[in-house]
Design a protein around this motif. Structure first.
Motif, mmCIF file in Angstrom:
data_model
loop_
_atom_site.group_PDB
_atom_site.id
_atom_site.type_symbol
_atom_site.label_atom_id
_atom_site.label_comp_id
_atom_site.label_asym_id
_atom_site.label_seq_id
_atom_site.Cartn_x
_atom_site.Cartn_y
_atom_site.Cartn_z
ATOM 1 N N GLU A 209 0.826 -1.198 0.000
ATOM 2 C CA GLU A 209 0.000 0.000 0.000
ATOM 3 C C GLU A 209 0.862 1.250 0.000
ATOM 4 O O GLU A 209 0.350 2.352 0.141
ATOM 5 N N ILE A 210 2.153 1.080 -0.164
ATOM 6 C CA ILE A 210 3.079 2.209 -0.154
ATOM 7 C C ILE A 210 3.546 2.507 -1.578
ATOM 8 O O ILE A 210 3.641 1.619 -2.411
ATOM 9 N N ASP A 211 3.805 3.766 -1.832
ATOM 10 C CA ASP A 211 4.216 4.195 -3.173
ATOM 11 C C ASP A 211 5.726 4.299 -3.332
ATOM 12 O O ASP A 211 6.227 4.355 -4.448
ATOM 13 N N ASP A 212 6.460 4.331 -2.250
ATOM 14 C CA ASP A 212 7.905 4.481 -2.297
ATOM 15 C C ASP A 212 8.558 3.168 -2.724
ATOM 16 O O ASP A 212 8.492 2.174 -1.990
ATOM 17 N N PRO A 213 9.187 3.128 -3.903
ATOM 18 C CA PRO A 213 9.787 1.876 -4.389
ATOM 19 C C PRO A 213 10.889 1.329 -3.471
ATOM 20 O O PRO A 213 11.035 0.119 -3.347
ATOM 21 N N MET A 214 11.640 2.193 -2.831
ATOM 22 C CA MET A 214 12.709 1.726 -1.940
ATOM 23 C C MET A 214 12.124 1.043 -0.706
ATOM 24 O O MET A 214 12.626 0.020 -0.264
ATOM 25 N N GLU A 215 11.055 1.592 -0.186
ATOM 26 C CA GLU A 215 10.418 0.975 0.976
ATOM 27 C C GLU A 215 9.779 -0.358 0.582
ATOM 28 O O GLU A 215 9.836 -1.333 1.319
ATOM 29 N N ALA A 216 9.179 -0.390 -0.612
ATOM 30 C CA ALA A 216 8.581 -1.638 -1.106
ATOM 31 C C ALA A 216 9.651 -2.708 -1.279
ATOM 32 O O ALA A 216 9.429 -3.883 -0.963
ATOM 33 N N LEU A 217 10.813 -2.322 -1.757
ATOM 34 C CA LEU A 217 11.918 -3.261 -1.948
ATOM 35 C C LEU A 217 12.390 -3.834 -0.618
ATOM 36 O O LEU A 217 12.746 -5.008 -0.541
ATOM 37 N N GLN A 218 12.350 -3.022 0.424
ATOM 38 C CA GLN A 218 12.757 -3.489 1.749
ATOM 39 C C GLN A 218 11.832 -4.581 2.277
ATOM 40 O O GLN A 218 12.246 -5.422 3.055
ATOM 41 N N HIS A 219 10.587 -4.583 1.837
ATOM 42 C CA HIS A 219 9.619 -5.567 2.301
ATOM 43 C C HIS A 219 9.504 -6.764 1.359
ATOM 44 O O HIS A 219 8.744 -7.695 1.627
ATOM 45 N N ALA A 220 10.250 -6.764 0.272
ATOM 46 C CA ALA A 220 10.134 -7.806 -0.751
ATOM 47 C C ALA A 220 10.393 -9.205 -0.192
ATOM 48 O O ALA A 220 9.637 -10.138 -0.480
ATOM 49 N N GLN A 221 11.436 -9.389 0.592
ATOM 50 C CA GLN A 221 11.767 -10.712 1.112
ATOM 51 C C GLN A 221 10.690 -11.238 2.047
ATOM 52 O O GLN A 221 10.374 -12.421 2.037
ATOM 53 N N LYS A 222 10.079 -10.355 2.820
ATOM 54 C CA LYS A 222 8.983 -10.773 3.712
ATOM 55 C C LYS A 222 7.806 -11.278 2.887
ATOM 56 O O LYS A 222 7.159 -12.267 3.240
ATOM 57 N N LYS A 223 7.503 -10.594 1.769
ATOM 58 C CA LYS A 223 6.400 -11.011 0.906
ATOM 59 C C LYS A 223 6.706 -12.356 0.265
ATOM 60 O O LYS A 223 5.831 -13.226 0.183
ATOM 61 N N ILE A 224 7.946 -12.540 -0.175
ATOM 62 C CA ILE A 224 8.353 -13.806 -0.794
ATOM 63 C C ILE A 224 8.225 -14.942 0.219
ATOM 64 O O ILE A 224 7.682 -16.010 -0.094
ATOM 65 N N ASN A 225 8.698 -14.725 1.429
ATOM 66 C CA ASN A 225 8.607 -15.751 2.471
ATOM 67 C C ASN A 225 7.159 -16.061 2.822
ATOM 68 O O ASN A 225 6.791 -17.228 3.011
ATOM 69 N N ALA A 226 6.324 -15.019 2.912
ATOM 70 C CA ALA A 226 4.915 -15.231 3.255
ATOM 71 C C ALA A 226 4.212 -16.043 2.176
ATOM 72 O O ALA A 226 3.502 -17.012 2.480
ATOM 73 N N LEU A 227 4.416 -15.684 0.911
ATOM 74 C CA LEU A 227 3.766 -16.432 -0.163
ATOM 75 C C LEU A 227 4.309 -17.855 -0.229
ATOM 76 O O LEU A 227 3.549 -18.797 -0.460
ATOM 77 N N GLY A 228 5.602 -18.027 -0.009
ATOM 78 C CA GLY A 228 6.173 -19.376 0.037
ATOM 79 C C GLY A 228 5.515 -20.222 1.109
ATOM 80 O O GLY A 228 5.212 -21.402 0.890
ATOM 81 N N ASN A 229 5.250 -19.624 2.265
ATOM 82 C CA ASN A 229 4.568 -20.349 3.352
ATOM 83 C C ASN A 229 3.134 -20.690 2.982
ATOM 84 O O ASN A 229 2.638 -21.766 3.322
ATOM 85 N N VAL A 230 2.459 -19.774 2.289
ATOM 86 C CA VAL A 230 1.084 -20.051 1.859
ATOM 87 C C VAL A 230 1.082 -21.210 0.865
ATOM 88 O O VAL A 230 0.260 -22.121 0.959
ATOM 89 N N ILE A 231 2.006 -21.189 -0.083
ATOM 90 C CA ILE A 231 2.086 -22.271 -1.077
ATOM 91 C C ILE A 231 2.388 -23.595 -0.385
ATOM 92 O O ILE A 231 1.730 -24.607 -0.640
ATOM 93 N N ASP A 232 3.377 -23.603 0.493
ATOM 94 C CA ASP A 232 3.755 -24.840 1.184
ATOM 95 C C ASP A 232 2.639 -25.402 2.051
ATOM 96 O O ASP A 232 2.538 -26.614 2.240
ATOM 97 N N ASN A 233 1.800 -24.522 2.595
ATOM 98 C CA ASN A 233 0.739 -24.938 3.524
ATOM 99 C C ASN A 233 -0.653 -24.714 2.952
ATOM 100 O O ASN A 233 -1.611 -24.540 3.698
ATOM 101 N N VAL A 234 -0.766 -24.727 1.633
ATOM 102 C CA VAL A 234 -2.027 -24.381 0.969
ATOM 103 C C VAL A 234 -3.196 -25.243 1.436
ATOM 104 O O VAL A 234 -4.303 -24.750 1.622
ATOM 105 N N TYR A 235 -2.972 -26.523 1.647
ATOM 106 C CA TYR A 235 -4.074 -27.410 2.027
ATOM 107 C C TYR A 235 -4.580 -27.099 3.429
ATOM 108 O O TYR A 235 -5.784 -27.118 3.679
ATOM 109 N N GLU A 236 -3.674 -26.787 4.340
ATOM 110 C CA GLU A 236 -4.066 -26.450 5.707
ATOM 111 C C GLU A 236 -4.719 -25.073 5.770
ATOM 112 O O GLU A 236 -5.724 -24.880 6.464
ATOM 113 N N ILE A 237 -4.157 -24.116 5.063
ATOM 114 C CA ILE A 237 -4.651 -22.736 5.125
ATOM 115 C C ILE A 237 -6.038 -22.609 4.522
ATOM 116 O O ILE A 237 -6.905 -21.931 5.064
#
Length: 101
Positions: free
Chosen positions: A60-88
């Motif tokens: 929800e932020i427009d600053d590309p540098m701030e968005a880049l700082q959160h990129a790894q958290k988003k990747i990890n979160a989506l990876g967890n959703v994919i890995d646990n898709v059946y439970e979630i």
């Protein structure tokens, strides 16, 4: 703990509108099947999350540098959703095998 992480993600997903939950569940189930065939596709869960996270988890932020700082958290979160898709999403694993060749 993987089960508590899946439970936390389930609570977050349940806050989405029903249609969004269904679409995300369908997409993540497909991505899980794709990752299970990594010998053929060369795409492990983290690689898939790296490709899809910026488009699925938009900040929800427009600053590309701030968005880049959160990129790894988003990747990890989506990876967890994919890995646990059946439970979630409360899905049952399909018995059929998808042929990626």
């Amino acid at each position: 703990n993987a089960s508590s992480s899946a439970e936390e993600l389930r609570k977050i997903v349940r806050k989405l509108p029903q249609h969004n939950q269904e679409l995300l569940g369908y997409l993540c189930e497909f991505l899980k099947e794709l990752s299970e065939n990594h010998e053929i596709t060369r795409m492990h869960t983290q690689n898939i999350a790296l490709v899809f996270a910026p488009n699925i988890l938009r900040p929800e932020i427009d600053d590309p540098m701030e968005a880049l700082q959160h990129a790894q958290k988003k990747i990890n979160a989506l990876g967890n959703v994919i890995d646990n898709v059946y439970e979630i999403f409360g899905l049952k694993k399909k018995d059929e095998v998808v042929d990626f060749l």
